[in-house]
Design a protein around this motif. Structure first.
Motif, mmCIF file in Angstrom:
data_model
loop_
_atom_site.group_PDB
_atom_site.id
_atom_site.type_symbol
_atom_site.label_atom_id
_atom_site.label_comp_id
_atom_site.label_asym_id
_atom_site.label_seq_id
_atom_site.Cartn_x
_atom_site.Cartn_y
_atom_site.Cartn_z
ATOM 1 N N ASP A 53 1.020 4.176 -2.827
ATOM 2 C CA ASP A 53 0.843 5.585 -2.463
ATOM 3 C C ASP A 53 1.982 6.442 -3.014
ATOM 4 O O ASP A 53 1.759 7.568 -3.484
ATOM 5 C CB ASP A 53 0.772 5.733 -0.940
ATOM 6 N N SER A 74 -4.725 1.431 -6.806
ATOM 7 C CA SER A 74 -4.159 1.975 -5.571
ATOM 8 C C SER A 74 -5.247 2.240 -4.538
ATOM 9 O O SER A 74 -5.059 1.989 -3.340
ATOM 10 C CB SER A 74 -3.392 3.263 -5.866
ATOM 11 N N GLY A 119 -5.628 8.474 3.391
ATOM 12 C CA GLY A 119 -5.185 8.131 2.042
ATOM 13 C C GLY A 119 -6.328 7.651 1.171
ATOM 14 O O GLY A 119 -6.417 8.004 -0.019
ATOM 15 N N THR A 121 -1.339 13.883 0.357
ATOM 16 C CA THR A 121 -0.808 12.529 0.565
ATOM 17 C C THR A 121 0.439 12.556 1.431
ATOM 18 O O THR A 121 0.603 11.732 2.343
ATOM 19 C CB THR A 121 -0.492 11.871 -0.790
ATOM 20 N N ASP A 173 0.830 -1.202 0.000
ATOM 21 C CA ASP A 173 0.000 0.000 0.000
ATOM 22 C C ASP A 173 0.866 1.254 0.000
ATOM 23 O O ASP A 173 0.566 2.237 -0.696
ATOM 24 C CB ASP A 173 -0.917 -0.014 1.220
ATOM 25 N N SER A 180 -5.546 0.499 -0.854
ATOM 26 C CA SER A 180 -5.647 1.301 0.374
ATOM 27 C C SER A 180 -6.841 0.870 1.216
ATOM 28 O O SER A 180 -6.744 0.744 2.447
ATOM 29 C CB SER A 180 -5.763 2.785 0.021
ATOM 30 N N GLN A 228 -7.502 9.667 -2.238
ATOM 31 C CA GLN A 228 -7.516 8.999 -3.543
ATOM 32 C C GLN A 228 -8.934 8.913 -4.104
ATOM 33 O O GLN A 228 -9.132 8.994 -5.324
ATOM 34 C CB GLN A 228 -6.895 7.610 -3.415
#
Length: 665
Positions: A191, A311, A290, A210, A187, A315, A294
């Motif tokens: 990121d 992604s 996060g 982020t 993860d 997450s 996203q």
């Protein structure tokens, strides 16, 4: 002839030549006779038991049906051992107390389960070696001792079984922990890739957000390392901080838990608690933010790529796995199940059933995070102020509820300004984890409590549909058009996605409730507070070693029964000093404050040099150095919550105030 006696041939010495057929025949006859004798003993015992039950009012028909209901007779020593080992190999939770089985003959399959549970208790809760634990097991159960006297290899077999089971348990737990670390690392890599993608696409806002979540996680992790190692050599603190900065800390924590490393001198918590704290911090500071960032980037059209979607999924899965793992491990903790059997134990016995419950918990958490992150991201389209209003309003409602229930103080015994700060931080962290991952452990009265946890989960559909509706209205409004916003998701897509995720969550939660023991369902809507939990734990417990643990809770949690606790404590100290139970050690004595023992001679009896050293170490800890106590408010709080005599109450309050003031110095 006694049961189990060997058959000696009456004829003279065997003829010369090959004696093996004769010996084999004698062995068969011997085993057959032993089987018949054992069967005869078992039958007599079974008939005697049946007669006893008939005398007590049972009917013969009922008693004769017992074997068909699962109470199958076990014949012979070998079958007893095999039946017990078969039950031992089945995954099950450790019993809260040591079972009893005094039979030596007439054993049934139900007795084999009892013997297996006794083996689990003595081998998995003992602090001694496997050999000593097995020795205690043989002494406690007469039938196993009898068999071991006839078959000395049984003890070695049981020791071997205990070692292998312990290794197997650690193996499966380690696999899950390692998988969690790998998932967390993966993860982090995704990121980092998205961070690069945001900068390359000119979306510096998403990149900064982020980075902020990443650095906030690192900052809190470094603070935890400082608290954990502040009394240890500086080199140790530097090494632990280096693990955090190089992203190796999760792997190091898992490695220590796998090896069973115990709490070191001068450390704040043992490795397992340290790992839970680190996971919770990562979940709150990085994983949840996060996922929201996203989601917002994806919904606004700034990052609608396959890599961005992948992604985002990683997450969500990482956060859900972390949340599920913490709740799952906390429920399986033996100490928690023994001390709070009405709260811990919803994870059932059996490998397949446990795997099913874990998967359902993971699905509940993942669906909660997916729908809540999407709703907050849709709200963020309107502007950051809208998100702040929603989040702060939701948190303010939670704190208002805690204050209304007189349950604001966290259970950790820290007071004054530092106590307020710690209470606020822990409440915020647990509330956020429930909001976004349906964190099941927060049902505990010392955290959110069952009723507010249920309120949070049940209000999720209303909140998500409302935020989705606001998004659709705002994009079509003049304000949205002035900003040049486009309808990335149609009304059908917004309502369909939110409705679909919530439908899945309801289905998963229904299956979860059907898969756990039904007596634990009440924990998800219980109205008990931390105060009720502490007081109930003290009053409902019969073991002194458990009752005295109330002194480890924040005093505001049990101030209503302060006089009752003090009276019980002072009546028990002479008995403990005389009998010296194993748990009556230096650490336990150090938890007793001076004001709780008004008799100076009695107080001196529990204040040797070792106890004083422990107290001094606690007084030099960070929360005593930082803590500030408002003495007037402290006494007012005592007077409001205590029903005892006013004079005794004020004296106790003054003594408590003086002790805390000394701690500050």
């Amino acid at each position: 002839m006694p049961s189990g006696a060997a058959v000696v041939p009456s004829s003279g010495p065997p003829a010369e030549g090959n004696n093996e057929p004769i010996i084999a025949s004698l062995r068969r006859e011997n085993e057959e006779l032993k089987r018949k004798l054992t069967l005869n003993d078992n039958t007599k015992q079974f008939k005697a038991d049946r007669t006893t039950r008939d005398d007590d009012g049972g009917t013969s028909a009922d008693n004769l049906s017992l074997p068909s209901m699962g109470a199958r007779l076990i014949v012979g020593d070998l079958e007893v051992v095999l039946a017990v080992l078969k039950e031992v190999m089945k995954p099950r939770s450790v019993p809260a107390s040591l079972p009893v089985c005094d039979k030596t003959v007439g054993l049934t399959s139900a007795d084999a389960v009892t013997l297996a549970r006794g083996f689990d208790f003595l081998t998995k809760t003992s602090q001694n070696s496997e050999g000593e634990a097995v020795g205690a097991y043989l002494e406690h159960f007469p039938v196993m001792k009898k068999i071991s006297e006839q078959q000395p290899l049984l003890e070695e077999l049981l020791v071997f079984t205990s070692v292998r089971l312990a290794a197997a348990g650690k193996k499966y737990a380690s696999i899950r922990l390692i998988f969690g670390v790998l998932l967390s690392t993966f993860d982090m890599l995704t990121d980092v890739y998205m961070l690069y993608s945001y900068y390359r696409a000119g979306e510096s806002g998403f990149a900064v957000a982020t980075l902020a979540s990443l650095f906030s996680n690192i900052g809190v992790q470094l603070l935890l390392v400082f608290v954990q190692t502040r009394k240890q050599p500086k080199g140790r603190m530097f090494r632990e901080m280096l693990y955090v900065l190089t992203f190796l800390k999760p792997g190091v924590d898992v490695y220590r838990v796998m090896l069973g490393v115990e709490k070191e001198v001068g450390s704040f918590a043992d490795p397992k608690v340290e790992m839970f704290m680190a996971k919770g911090t990562e979940l709150f500071a990085e994983a949840i933010p996060g996922a929201i960032i996203q989601s917002y980037a994806y919904l606004t059209g700034s990052g609608q790529t396959n890599a961005a979607a992948f992604s985002l999924v990683v997450s969500i899965f990482t956060a859900a796995f972390t949340s599920t793992g913490i709740s799952f491990d906390k429920d399986l903790d033996h100490k928690g199940r023994v001390q709070s059997p009405d709260m811990y134990g919803y994870v059932p016995d059996g490998a397949s059933r446990r795997a099913k419950v874990f998967i359902l918990m993971f699905c509940i958490s993942a669906s909660q995070l997916a729908v809540k992150a999407m709703a907050v991201a849709l709200c963020a389209v309107e502007g950051g102020s809208a998100v702040y209003v929603y989040l702060l309003g939701d948190m303010a409602l939670f704190f208002a509820y805690k204050l209304w229930r007189r349950d604001f103080w966290y259970w950790i015994p820290v007071y004054g300004l530092s106590g307020i700060i710690i209470s606020c931080i822990t409440r915020i962290i647990f509330k956020a984890q429930v909001d976004f991952t349906a964190f099941l452990h927060a049902c505990h009265p010392k955290e959110l409590g069952g009723i507010y946890w249920a309120f949070t989960i049940l209000s999720t559909p209303i909140v998500c549909f409302y935020l989705g509706h606001r998004y659709l209205v705002y994009v079509e409004s003049d304000g949205g058009k002035a900003r040049g916003l486009s309808m990335v998701l149609s009304a059908k897509q917004v309502y369909g996605t939110i409705g679909g995720l919530l439908t899945f969550q309801v289905a998963f939660f229904y299956l979860f409730l059907k898969s756990i023991p039904q007596k634990y369902i009440h924990t998800f809507y219980s109205t008990d507070t931390a105060n009720d939990n502490s007081i109930g734990y003290f009053r409902d417990n019969n073991l002194d070693e458990n009752k005295i643990e109330i002194l480890g809770d924040n005093k505001f949690k049990w101030i209503k029964i302060q006089d009752e606790v003090i009276a019980w404590l002072n009546s028990k100290i002479p008995e403990w000093n005389e009998k010296q139970p194993e748990w009556w050690d230096v650490k336990t004595k150090a938890t007793i404050p001076d004001w709780a023992v008004p008799d100076e001679e009695l107080l001196k009896s529990i204040r040797d040099k070792g106890v004083e050293r422990v107290i001094e170490r606690r007084r030099s800890s960070i929360h005593y150095k930082v803590g500030m106590v408002d003495e007037d408010n402290f006494i007012d709080e005592l007077e409001k919550q205590t029903d005892a005599d006013a004079i005794r109450r004020r004296i106790s309050a003054l003594e408590m105030r003086r002790e805390i003031a000394e701690h500050e110095v």
